[in-house]
Design an enzyme around this catalytic site. Structure first.
Site, PDB file in Angstrom:
ATOM      1  CD  GLU A  85      -1.049  -2.196   2.236  1.00  0.00           C
ATOM      2  OE1 GLU A  85      -0.141  -2.607   2.147  1.00  0.00           O
ATOM      3  OE2 GLU A  85      -1.793  -2.355   3.349  1.00  0.00           O
ATOM      4  CB  CYS A 121      -0.288  -2.403   9.200  1.00  0.00           C
ATOM      5  SG  CYS A 121       0.695  -1.216   8.499  1.00  0.00           S
ATOM      6  CB  CYS A 124      -0.735   0.638   5.397  1.00  0.00           C
ATOM      7  SG  CYS A 124       0.713   0.032   4.911  1.00  0.00           S
TER       8      CYS A 124
END
Length: 166
Positions: A85, A121, A124
């Site tokens: 990402e 996460c 991200c």
């Protein structure tokens, strides 16, 4: 006579592309592919890998997080890789990403299976919010996916509250 042609839906079309992107990943545990799309145009792609110029785990033959038996979702600061990402966001202009969709697919390196409960996460998620992306589409099975609205992360997501210790 009319021929009916089955056609893949747009979400699975873009998820298939993200799945191809993940094949460039260099992580020994699991690899992810991400693409950012706006107005039916792919803006950027990203996969899991070490920063430019640094050795990848596949080149070193070792993953420090695996060696230390660190569970999934913990101690990312020990990982050599930049997440898919983040790499996709780095490669695109913020002006282009406003209102875009990020498509995300993850596969386990050893089994080749889709990563169970894939989700960005906390770090991200912060990058996705700041990039102006509106939604994230995550592959769950070969044809099933989940759509996450980024605005829900802004108002209702306690993973962004800092309890992970950054």
């Amino acid at each position: 006579m009319s021929l009916k042609v089955d056609r893949i839906d747009k979400n699975n079309y873009y998820l298939d592309i993200a799945e191809t992107v993940l094949e460039r990943g260099t992580c020994l545990r699991r690899n992810f592919g991400a693409i950012i799309v706006r107005n039916d145009q792919i803006l950027s792609t990203g996969y899991t890998g070490a920063p430019r110029g640094r050795k990848n785990c596949i080149d070193m033959g070792e993953c420090l997080r695996s060696k230390l038996n660190i569970p999934r979702g913990e101690r990312y600061e020990l990982c050599r890789s930049v997440h898919a990402e983040a790499n996709a966001i780095i490669a695109a202009s913020r002006n282009d990403m406003i209102g875009a969709t990020l498509y995300l697919v993850g596969r386990e390196k050893k089994s080749g299976e889709l990563v169970e409960n894939t989700a960005p996460c906390a770090m991200c998620k912060r990058l996705i919010i700041n990039a102006g992306i509106d939604k994230v589409v995550i592959r769950r099975t070969a044809t099933d996916f989940e759509v996450k609205l980024v605005r829900d992360w802004i108002f209702n997501d306690d993973s962004l509250d800092g309890q992970l210790g950054y």
